[in-house]
Design an enzyme around this catalytic site. Sequence first.
Site, mmCIF file in Angstrom:
data_model
loop_
_atom_site.group_PDB
_atom_site.id
_atom_site.type_symbol
_atom_site.label_atom_id
_atom_site.label_comp_id
_atom_site.label_asym_id
_atom_site.label_seq_id
_atom_site.Cartn_x
_atom_site.Cartn_y
_atom_site.Cartn_z
ATOM 1 N N GLY A 9 41.097 84.545 -50.811
ATOM 2 C CA GLY A 9 40.371 85.866 -50.611
ATOM 3 C C GLY A 9 40.366 86.742 -51.629
ATOM 4 O O GLY A 9 40.651 88.020 -51.549
ATOM 5 N N ILE A 39 50.085 86.532 -48.581
ATOM 6 C CA ILE A 39 50.429 85.982 -49.887
ATOM 7 C C ILE A 39 49.592 87.242 -50.894
ATOM 8 O O ILE A 39 50.079 87.286 -52.022
ATOM 9 C CB ILE A 39 49.888 84.507 -50.182
ATOM 10 N N LYS A 75 30.455 99.900 -69.383
ATOM 11 C CA LYS A 75 31.180 99.296 -70.540
ATOM 12 C C LYS A 75 30.072 98.960 -71.664
ATOM 13 O O LYS A 75 29.443 98.075 -71.255
ATOM 14 C CB LYS A 75 32.023 98.247 -70.137
ATOM 15 N N PRO A 93 30.214 95.294 -79.598
ATOM 16 C CA PRO A 93 29.177 95.682 -78.619
ATOM 17 C C PRO A 93 28.562 94.495 -78.070
ATOM 18 O O PRO A 93 28.589 93.391 -78.412
ATOM 19 C CB PRO A 93 28.125 96.553 -79.410
ATOM 20 N N THR A 342 37.019 88.041 -69.496
ATOM 21 C CA THR A 342 36.244 86.783 -69.163
ATOM 22 C C THR A 342 36.422 86.296 -67.756
ATOM 23 O O THR A 342 35.927 85.286 -67.564
ATOM 24 C CB THR A 342 36.103 85.691 -70.369
HETATM 25 C C1 LIG Z 1 47.132 90.167 -66.673
HETATM 26 C C2 LIG Z 1 45.613 90.074 -66.210
HETATM 27 C C3 LIG Z 1 44.653 90.849 -66.707
HETATM 28 C C4 LIG Z 1 43.300 90.471 -66.029
HETATM 29 N N1 LIG Z 1 42.281 91.396 -66.423
HETATM 30 C C5 LIG Z 1 40.989 90.912 -66.026
HETATM 31 C C6 LIG Z 1 39.801 91.553 -66.581
HETATM 32 O O1 LIG Z 1 40.070 92.667 -67.180
HETATM 33 N N2 LIG Z 1 38.641 91.073 -66.121
HETATM 34 C C7 LIG Z 1 38.576 89.721 -65.482
HETATM 35 O O2 LIG Z 1 37.331 89.373 -65.455
HETATM 36 N N3 LIG Z 1 39.521 89.101 -65.159
HETATM 37 C C8 LIG Z 1 40.856 89.657 -65.247
HETATM 38 N N4 LIG Z 1 41.940 88.788 -64.950
HETATM 39 C C9 LIG Z 1 41.747 87.820 -64.112
HETATM 40 C C10 LIG Z 1 41.525 88.207 -62.445
HETATM 41 O O3 LIG Z 1 42.392 88.933 -62.243
HETATM 42 C C11 LIG Z 1 41.201 87.017 -61.696
HETATM 43 O O4 LIG Z 1 40.481 86.144 -62.530
HETATM 44 C C12 LIG Z 1 40.536 87.478 -60.656
HETATM 45 O O5 LIG Z 1 41.096 88.419 -59.595
HETATM 46 C C13 LIG Z 1 40.355 85.982 -59.585
HETATM 47 O O6 LIG Z 1 41.632 85.710 -59.023
HETATM 48 P P1 LIG Z 1 41.761 84.596 -58.011
HETATM 49 O O7 LIG Z 1 40.827 85.148 -57.006
HETATM 50 O O8 LIG Z 1 41.477 83.300 -58.626
HETATM 51 O O9 LIG Z 1 43.150 84.479 -57.350
HETATM 52 P P2 LIG Z 1 43.941 85.684 -56.639
HETATM 53 O O10 LIG Z 1 43.610 87.121 -56.839
HETATM 54 O O11 LIG Z 1 45.464 85.245 -57.059
HETATM 55 O O12 LIG Z 1 43.894 85.367 -55.124
HETATM 56 C C14 LIG Z 1 44.191 83.787 -54.817
HETATM 57 C C15 LIG Z 1 44.112 83.974 -53.190
HETATM 58 O O13 LIG Z 1 44.440 82.576 -52.583
HETATM 59 C C16 LIG Z 1 45.022 82.941 -51.160
HETATM 60 N N5 LIG Z 1 46.280 81.999 -51.241
HETATM 61 C C17 LIG Z 1 47.007 81.423 -52.176
HETATM 62 N N6 LIG Z 1 47.862 80.407 -51.510
HETATM 63 C C18 LIG Z 1 47.403 80.123 -50.274
HETATM 64 C C19 LIG Z 1 48.056 79.620 -48.974
HETATM 65 N N7 LIG Z 1 48.901 78.616 -49.263
HETATM 66 N N8 LIG Z 1 47.327 79.684 -47.931
HETATM 67 C C20 LIG Z 1 46.297 80.837 -47.676
HETATM 68 N N9 LIG Z 1 45.882 81.246 -48.615
HETATM 69 C C21 LIG Z 1 46.423 81.351 -50.050
HETATM 70 C C22 LIG Z 1 45.696 84.359 -51.496
HETATM 71 O O14 LIG Z 1 45.790 84.984 -50.136
HETATM 72 C C23 LIG Z 1 44.556 84.919 -52.210
HETATM 73 O O15 LIG Z 1 43.659 85.606 -51.289
HETATM 74 C C24 LIG Z 1 43.082 89.232 -65.409
HETATM 75 C C25 LIG Z 1 44.379 88.639 -64.792
HETATM 76 C C26 LIG Z 1 45.498 88.968 -65.233
HETATM 77 C C27 LIG Z 1 46.764 88.151 -64.898
#
Ligand SMILES: Cc1cc2nc3c(=O)[nH]c(=O)nc-3n(C[C@H](O)[C@H](O)[C@H](O)COP(=O)(O)OP(=O)(O)OC[C@H]3O[C@@H](n4cnc5c(N)ncnc54)[C@H](O)[C@@H]3O)c2cc1C
Length: 508
Positions: A9, A39, A75, A93, A342
């Site tokens: 989520g 988590i 942006k 840009p 990205t």
């Molecule tokens: C330093 C940094 C800077 C960033 N800056 C940018 C940016 O400027 N622009 C951009 O586009 N992206 C950026 N990103 C990337 C961006 O934050 C993520 O790509 C985006 O938030 C997607 O994350 P996600 O949903 O894949 O993972 P998460 O946000 O980690 O979500 C994982 C989900 O999985 C669930 N989950 C995990 N294990 C279990 C389990 N066992 N049971 C049930 N649920 C589970 C968790 O509850 C959570 O809801 C950045 C990332 C980092 C590390």
Amino acid sequence: MRSIVIVGGGTAGWSAAACLARFLAKRGTAITLVKSSAIGTVGVGEASVPNIQNFNRYVGLSERDFISGANGTFKLGIRFDDWVRHGSSFFHPFGGYGLPFEEVEFHHCLNRARELGDRLDLADYSLPVAMARSARFSQPSPDNRSPLGDFGYAYHFDAGLYAQQLARIAKSAGVREIDARICGVSRRPSDGWIEALELENGARLAADLFVDCSGFNALLIGKALETPYEDWSRWLPCDRAVAVPSAPTTGELPPYTVARALEAGWSWRIPLQHRIGNGYVYSSRHIDAEAATERLLASLPSPPVGEPNHLRFQAGMRASFWTANCVALGLAGGFIEPLESTSINLVHRGLSTLMDFYPQHAFDPRQIAAANRRFRAEQENIRDFIILHYWASSRNDTAFWRQFRDMSLPQSLSDRIDSYLACGYLEPWFADSFKAESWLTMFEAFGLRPAQSDSRVLDIDMDAVRRALPQIKAAIATGAAQAPLHAEFMARNFSREAVPPNKSLQEA
Ligand SMILES: Cc1cc2nc3c(=O)[nH]c(=O)nc-3n(C[C@H](O)[C@H](O)[C@H](O)COP(=O)(O)OP(=O)(O)OC[C@H]3O[C@@H](n4cnc5c(N)ncnc54)[C@H](O)[C@@H]3O)c2cc1C
């Protein structure tokens, strides 16, 4: 294809839920999203590229609702400080430069004029650059053949609030949400495909297709299906980040991200409505967490409003984002450092790929292979674009920067650089998030110049071109000066008074 389970989520999970709910609205497919509040999510990520506009439009999130609900700002691109060398600054840009002459691309004409003795700066022919220099913002002119119309823009925003907006859209379209930890994955004995997820409360969740958005846990694509992770750290050695928000400042509101090259990586500064996002992305072989945190805190533009958040990652991608009946999006599928913002874009591009190759009846391995080819290209193109920033830099002042001097490049990137250096060739590549003009920006900024221009420049009237160039530059400067300050634009259109709470901005 009667049922889909999305795991996670975060921004990826809720993007998938909102998008697939719209995509499958007429097919009656049941969509369930499982996440664990215990988590949590990664909780960083604040900048985007223009493609987010297409995604938001598709899921029915208006720009006005998005900006006000996610504390967003506009942006125009990224200002890169100290990248070419210490004290340097250039702007990337989201947009093209100048105008073609007699159908010959602008950069060829510019280079020919340089050969004839003119001293010209490509950046002077970009409206977003001119607006960014004076912290102004306006949306593109509807005439995209005009130099005042040929640009895009993206947003800075709170990714946590964005995920909540997408969750509301998904749930109102019928997506079921379950808050529970997944503690097991059962696979079909016949072929090893995923059959069901076992939840901590004892429930079992079966589906035809699983979308793994479980973040760095990579619960399905990695742990259950053991899809290998391709390591790209030999090209992209940064493996840590520390992030800390600081208070918003009054006065100027830059319509751009600042990425500053530092001794062992780079820092970001991202202005939102309610805070400034700051972070240091670094290589743990070259600086430790304590020193990186000190460096970041010492350079904050305003007092911190939160504790430093430390993150670890490894640059790379899954060998296939689609394995068996599982598609991985977001951090579960791979990670490329956020230098060009990205990651969320890759989630959205992954969803486009999934929709383009979505099975009508049964899974066809050829369809899966085609989807994997396309998404691999999406990721490798971004990887190459990011590597170029390091490889082309002349910085030599620390061991971190010196490592890039002798680095051998991926073949795909060498090919691109070679075709540009030979003759300024900039055709768009398959599945590339960055348009030719973004590559041009990098080549120009880092001083990579073609040995010769497109031979068509020999056929055009260069006297006319050289007379037109100052006029285009002046038109851009005038256009930029007419745009409102970004801070004024925000106050006029997105202040609390401009948009009453609980009222759709479209209604307001
Ligand atoms: C330093 C940094 C800077 C960033 N800056 C940018 C940016 O400027 N622009 C951009 O586009 N992206 C950026 N990103 C990337 C961006 O934050 C993520 O790509 C985006 O938030 C997607 O994350 P996600 O949903 O894949 O993972 P998460 O946000 O980690 O979500 C994982 C989900 O999985 C669930 N989950 C995990 N294990 C279990 C389990 N066992 N049971 C049930 N649920 C589970 C968790 O509850 C959570 O809801 C950045 C990332 C980092 C590390």
